[in-house]
Design a protein around this motif. Structure first.
Motif, PDB file in Angstrom:
ATOM      1  N   LEU A 195      -2.821   6.879  19.058  1.00  0.00           N
ATOM      2  CA  LEU A 195      -3.288   7.759  20.469  1.00  0.00           C
ATOM      3  C   LEU A 195      -2.295   9.044  20.294  1.00  0.00           C
ATOM      4  CD1 LEU A 195      -2.003   4.823  22.964  1.00  0.00           C
ATOM      5  CD2 LEU A 195      -4.486   6.029  22.495  1.00  0.00           C
ATOM      6  N   GLY A 196      -1.024   9.263  19.803  1.00  0.00           N
ATOM      7  CA  GLY A 196      -0.548  10.526  19.381  1.00  0.00           C
ATOM      8  C   GLY A 196      -1.399  11.287  18.457  1.00  0.00           C
ATOM      9  N   ALA A 197      -2.058  10.905  17.727  1.00  0.00           N
ATOM     10  CA  ALA A 197      -2.886  11.618  16.595  1.00  0.00           C
ATOM     11  C   ALA A 197      -4.338  12.044  17.519  1.00  0.00           C
ATOM     12  CB  ALA A 197      -3.367  10.620  15.531  1.00  0.00           C
ATOM     13  N   ILE A 198      -4.594  11.046  18.211  1.00  0.00           N
ATOM     14  CA  ILE A 198      -5.784  11.680  19.289  1.00  0.00           C
ATOM     15  C   ILE A 198      -5.372  13.032  20.085  1.00  0.00           C
ATOM     16  CG2 ILE A 198      -7.324  10.930  21.238  1.00  0.00           C
ATOM     17  CD1 ILE A 198      -7.391   8.112  19.992  1.00  0.00           C
ATOM     18  N   VAL A 199      -4.222  12.776  20.656  1.00  0.00           N
ATOM     19  CA  VAL A 199      -3.451  13.943  21.308  1.00  0.00           C
ATOM     20  C   VAL A 199      -3.793  15.094  20.743  1.00  0.00           C
ATOM     21  CG1 VAL A 199      -1.781  14.635  22.543  1.00  0.00           C
ATOM     22  CG2 VAL A 199      -2.323  12.412  23.073  1.00  0.00           C
ATOM     23  N   ALA A 200      -3.203  15.178  19.490  1.00  0.00           N
ATOM     24  CA  ALA A 200      -3.153  16.356  18.478  1.00  0.00           C
ATOM     25  C   ALA A 200      -4.438  16.779  18.340  1.00  0.00           C
ATOM     26  CB  ALA A 200      -2.426  16.062  17.462  1.00  0.00           C
ATOM     27  N   GLN A 201      -5.605  15.738  17.986  1.00  0.00           N
ATOM     28  CA  GLN A 201      -6.811  16.203  17.577  1.00  0.00           C
ATOM     29  C   GLN A 201      -7.551  16.698  18.921  1.00  0.00           C
ATOM     30  OE1 GLN A 201      -8.237  16.401  14.600  1.00  0.00           O
ATOM     31  NE2 GLN A 201     -10.234  16.974  15.453  1.00  0.00           N
ATOM     32  N   VAL A 202      -7.321  16.165  20.151  1.00  0.00           N
ATOM     33  CA  VAL A 202      -8.186  16.814  21.307  1.00  0.00           C
ATOM     34  C   VAL A 202      -7.464  18.111  21.811  1.00  0.00           C
ATOM     35  CG1 VAL A 202      -8.726  16.306  23.498  1.00  0.00           C
ATOM     36  CG2 VAL A 202      -8.925  14.355  21.726  1.00  0.00           C
ATOM     37  N   SER A 203      -6.318  18.226  21.821  1.00  0.00           N
ATOM     38  CA  SER A 203      -5.549  19.206  22.181  1.00  0.00           C
ATOM     39  C   SER A 203      -5.614  20.660  21.509  1.00  0.00           C
ATOM     40  CB  SER A 203      -4.076  18.962  22.882  1.00  0.00           C
ATOM     41  OG  SER A 203      -3.418  18.902  21.497  1.00  0.00           O
ATOM     42  N   GLY A 204      -5.750  20.290  20.117  1.00  0.00           N
ATOM     43  CA  GLY A 204      -5.638  21.645  19.141  1.00  0.00           C
ATOM     44  C   GLY A 204      -4.027  21.878  18.907  1.00  0.00           C
ATOM     45  N   LYS A 205      -3.306  21.099  19.448  1.00  0.00           N
ATOM     46  CA  LYS A 205      -1.702  21.323  19.050  1.00  0.00           C
ATOM     47  C   LYS A 205      -1.070  20.201  18.377  1.00  0.00           C
ATOM     48  CE  LYS A 205      -0.812  23.770  23.509  1.00  0.00           C
ATOM     49  NZ  LYS A 205      -0.242  23.866  24.601  1.00  0.00           N
ATOM     50  N   TYR A 207       1.186  16.860  18.205  1.00  0.00           N
ATOM     51  CA  TYR A 207       1.655  16.046  19.176  1.00  0.00           C
ATOM     52  C   TYR A 207       2.884  16.091  19.823  1.00  0.00           C
ATOM     53  CZ  TYR A 207       3.791  11.779  21.239  1.00  0.00           C
ATOM     54  OH  TYR A 207       4.489  11.093  22.101  1.00  0.00           O
ATOM     55  N   TYR A 208       3.725  16.846  19.281  1.00  0.00           N
ATOM     56  CA  TYR A 208       5.192  17.000  19.420  1.00  0.00           C
ATOM     57  C   TYR A 208       5.150  18.266  20.379  1.00  0.00           C
ATOM     58  CZ  TYR A 208       6.185  14.019  15.482  1.00  0.00           C
ATOM     59  OH  TYR A 208       6.260  13.233  14.644  1.00  0.00           O
ATOM     60  N   ASP A 209       4.547  19.289  19.936  1.00  0.00           N
ATOM     61  CA  ASP A 209       4.187  20.421  20.917  1.00  0.00           C
ATOM     62  C   ASP A 209       3.623  20.113  22.048  1.00  0.00           C
ATOM     63  OD1 ASP A 209       5.639  22.297  18.970  1.00  0.00           O
ATOM     64  OD2 ASP A 209       3.789  22.855  18.413  1.00  0.00           O
ATOM     65  N   TYR A 210       2.409  19.485  22.095  1.00  0.00           N
ATOM     66  CA  TYR A 210       1.571  19.093  23.436  1.00  0.00           C
ATOM     67  C   TYR A 210       2.753  18.335  24.122  1.00  0.00           C
ATOM     68  CZ  TYR A 210      -1.330  17.398  26.619  1.00  0.00           C
ATOM     69  OH  TYR A 210      -2.084  17.118  28.039  1.00  0.00           O
ATOM     70  N   VAL A 211       3.431  17.466  24.021  1.00  0.00           N
ATOM     71  CA  VAL A 211       4.378  16.497  24.786  1.00  0.00           C
ATOM     72  C   VAL A 211       5.480  17.479  25.303  1.00  0.00           C
ATOM     73  CG1 VAL A 211       5.967  14.583  25.011  1.00  0.00           C
ATOM     74  CG2 VAL A 211       3.696  14.386  23.629  1.00  0.00           C
ATOM     75  N   ARG A 212       6.020  18.380  24.510  1.00  0.00           N
ATOM     76  CA  ARG A 212       7.010  19.173  25.145  1.00  0.00           C
ATOM     77  C   ARG A 212       6.593  20.079  26.068  1.00  0.00           C
ATOM     78  NH1 ARG A 212       7.964  20.171  18.813  1.00  0.00           N
ATOM     79  NH2 ARG A 212       9.794  19.221  18.363  1.00  0.00           N
ATOM     80  N   ALA A 213       5.172  20.572  25.964  1.00  0.00           N
ATOM     81  CA  ALA A 213       4.708  21.623  26.857  1.00  0.00           C
ATOM     82  C   ALA A 213       4.174  21.034  28.222  1.00  0.00           C
ATOM     83  CB  ALA A 213       3.626  22.654  26.288  1.00  0.00           C
ATOM     84  N   HIS A 214       3.482  19.851  28.000  1.00  0.00           N
ATOM     85  CA  HIS A 214       2.898  19.158  29.009  1.00  0.00           C
ATOM     86  C   HIS A 214       3.533  17.986  29.840  1.00  0.00           C
ATOM     87  CE1 HIS A 214      -0.586  21.553  28.373  1.00  0.00           C
ATOM     88  NE2 HIS A 214      -0.236  21.763  27.195  1.00  0.00           N
ATOM     89  N   VAL A 215       4.588  17.569  28.819  1.00  0.00           N
ATOM     90  CA  VAL A 215       5.372  16.295  29.666  1.00  0.00           C
ATOM     91  C   VAL A 215       6.874  16.705  29.903  1.00  0.00           C
ATOM     92  CG1 VAL A 215       6.218  13.776  29.342  1.00  0.00           C
ATOM     93  CG2 VAL A 215       3.751  14.651  28.415  1.00  0.00           C
ATOM     94  N   PHE A 216       7.241  17.103  28.775  1.00  0.00           N
ATOM     95  CA  PHE A 216       8.892  17.256  29.073  1.00  0.00           C
ATOM     96  C   PHE A 216       9.155  18.428  30.035  1.00  0.00           C
ATOM     97  CE2 PHE A 216       9.697  15.563  24.462  1.00  0.00           C
ATOM     98  CZ  PHE A 216       9.371  14.231  24.766  1.00  0.00           C
ATOM     99  N   ARG A 217       8.589  19.598  29.557  1.00  0.00           N
ATOM    100  CA  ARG A 217       8.561  20.744  30.459  1.00  0.00           C
ATOM    101  C   ARG A 217       8.384  20.555  32.009  1.00  0.00           C
ATOM    102  NH1 ARG A 217       6.074  25.619  27.729  1.00  0.00           N
ATOM    103  NH2 ARG A 217       7.669  24.707  26.166  1.00  0.00           N
ATOM    104  N   PRO A 218       7.297  20.164  32.380  1.00  0.00           N
ATOM    105  CA  PRO A 218       7.000  20.002  33.770  1.00  0.00           C
ATOM    106  C   PRO A 218       7.851  19.011  34.469  1.00  0.00           C
ATOM    107  CG  PRO A 218       5.064  19.431  32.514  1.00  0.00           C
ATOM    108  CD  PRO A 218       6.023  20.057  31.257  1.00  0.00           C
ATOM    109  N   ALA A 219       8.199  17.908  33.966  1.00  0.00           N
ATOM    110  CA  ALA A 219       9.191  16.930  34.341  1.00  0.00           C
ATOM    111  C   ALA A 219      10.466  17.264  34.431  1.00  0.00           C
ATOM    112  CB  ALA A 219       9.027  15.562  33.408  1.00  0.00           C
ATOM    113  N   GLY A 220      10.766  18.490  33.963  1.00  0.00           N
ATOM    114  CA  GLY A 220      12.429  19.046  34.160  1.00  0.00           C
ATOM    115  C   GLY A 220      13.054  18.276  33.072  1.00  0.00           C
ATOM    116  N   MET A 221      12.658  17.881  32.071  1.00  0.00           N
ATOM    117  CA  MET A 221      13.634  17.214  31.057  1.00  0.00           C
ATOM    118  C   MET A 221      13.963  18.148  30.149  1.00  0.00           C
ATOM    119  SD  MET A 221      10.741  13.924  30.708  1.00  0.00           S
ATOM    120  CE  MET A 221      11.930  12.882  29.581  1.00  0.00           C
ATOM    121  N   THR A 222      14.947  18.808  30.366  1.00  0.00           N
ATOM    122  CA  THR A 222      15.629  19.943  29.654  1.00  0.00           C
ATOM    123  C   THR A 222      16.169  19.685  28.370  1.00  0.00           C
ATOM    124  OG1 THR A 222      17.822  19.846  30.876  1.00  0.00           O
ATOM    125  CG2 THR A 222      16.069  21.208  31.773  1.00  0.00           C
TER     126      THR A 222
END
Length: 393
Positions: A195-205, A207-222
């Motif tokens: 699933l993480g590999a799919i996230v990377a393939q679809v987003s073009g980022k 996996y780690y960069d995608y989750v940082r930008a779209h999960v951790f940051r908007p959730a206030g997980m500093t």
């Protein structure tokens, strides 16, 4: 370790996702839900005094921190505290599930999309039949990467994040599912890695960069992130994993873990960050309300645990259990409990949301435990789901 109002406020950090007003560690019984937090606090203190618990925990009720505690040592230079980062093990899967849901909400993924739509190199009978739905619900037939012959020995030699991702995917490609998708159920680290590999393939980022930008940051997980094994060794904020040894002692097992975590496990977090994640997820800040419901609602019943079922009427025993798209949801008494646990040598973590009564519990430990999670996890669930009149005093 004594927790004061100041340390509770410090635990919340600067994100502001939780309301600190009125926060009291060791609060009395909550009048709305008859939860005796003091009884739980005593139990945790006793467990810590017996060296049966090492870690940090946080109980939040309707956005208000009620109890924050830290016990034991993080590493050779620091005790566990509110700012200590803990390896999360499989609780990390929740971030991967949210990332998939975000891409589904954007119309870039369908839950019925097949594996071969996104990732190449799998046999046709796998690529054309395993769906995103099966990967999310542990019904794909894939198993555990760590039991694949030769995987761990080779994986421990990898020293960059891209190699961890591509190397793990390559190992999974060479395995065959144990059953046809949807025909059975087996907890699968391999599925969540894919699933993480799919996230990377679809987003073009990555996996780690995608989750940082779209999960951790908007959730206030500093402070939540995928820290590397060298950082784990040297950063005093990070709790070392102290695994139980056959001799009865405990040993630091960092070097038994991968260079960096994967979509299936071992992001690092604090209790406050996970409380912020709960607030963002339940408050529809990570997904819209429709896709929040799709993610958190039960899909398929997981297989029963090994051994005889608990006797009828056992306090705290779930009446029903369902695998969601990421979390597991249990009906305990008359309350739904939705979250995820995690475990590895020297790691035991638990994150639960109680939507009916507004509780959130985060319990992060750098000890492992025989037979499952630490007793404080079960105790927290028991006191929150106890009916009025059955609460310890």
């Amino acid at each position: 370790m004594t927790t004061t109002r100041r340390s509770v406020l410090g635990l919340l950090g600067a994100s502001g996702a939780l309301l600190a007003t009125g926060a009291v560690a060791g609060a009395a019984t909550d009048s709305a839900t008859s939860v005796d937090v003091r009884a739980f606090d005593r139990f945790v203190r006793e467990q810590a005094a017996e060296d049966a618990f090492s870690g940090s925990l946080l109980l939040v009720h309707r956005g208000r921190p009620v109890l924050a505690r830290s016990y034991g040592r993080a590493n050779d230079t620091a005790p566990n505290g509110p700012d200590t980062l803990f390896a999360m093990a499989s609780v990390t899967k929740l971030f991967t599930a949210v990332a998939i849901a975000q891409l589904a909400q954007a119309g870039k993924i369908a839950y019925t999309s097949t594996l071969g739509t996104f990732l190449s190199g799998f046999p046709a009978e796998v690529a054309d039949t395993v769906q995103v739905h099966h990967l999310l619900t542990h019904t794909s037939g894939f198993g555990d990467t760590f039991t694949m012959p030769g995987y761990l020995e080779e994986a421990l030699t990898w020293t960059d994040a891209d190699r961890v991702m591509t190397g793990t995917t390559d190992y999974i490609r060479r395995t065959s599912p144990e059953f046809a998708p949807g025909a059975g159920s087996r907890y699968s680290n391999a599925a969540y890695h894919l699933l993480g590999a799919i996230v990377a393939q679809v987003s073009g980022k990555s996996y780690y960069d995608y989750v940082r930008a779209h999960v951790f940051r908007p959730a206030g997980m500093t402070t939540t992130d995928f820290y590397t094994r060298p950082q784990w060794h040297t950063d005093p904020r990070i709790a070392h994993p102290y695994a139980k040894q056959p001799t009865g002692g405990r040993a630091d097992t960092i070097d038994q873990r991968l260079y960096v975590g994967t979509p299936a496990g071992d992001a690092f977090t604090t209790c406050a960050d996970m409380a912020n994640f709960a607030a963002a997820l339940q408050g529809a800040k990570l997904l819209d309300r429709a896709f929040t419901g799709i993610t958190l609602n039960g899909k398929v019943p997981p297989p029963p645990p090994p051994g005889p079922p608990p006797p009828g009427g056992t306090p705290g025993a779930p009446h029903a259990a369902f695998q969601c798209y990421g979390p597991v949801t249990l009906l305990v008494g008359d309350q739904w409990v939705t979250g995820h646990g995690g475990g590895a040598p020297g790691t035991s973590t638990d994150f639960q949301m109680y939507p009916d009564t507004g509780w959130v519990t985060v319990i992060l430990s750098n000890y492992d435990y025989d037979g499952g999670p630490p007793p404080v996890v079960k105790k927290a669930r028991d006191i929150i789901t106890a009916r009025p009149g059955a609460v310890m005093r």
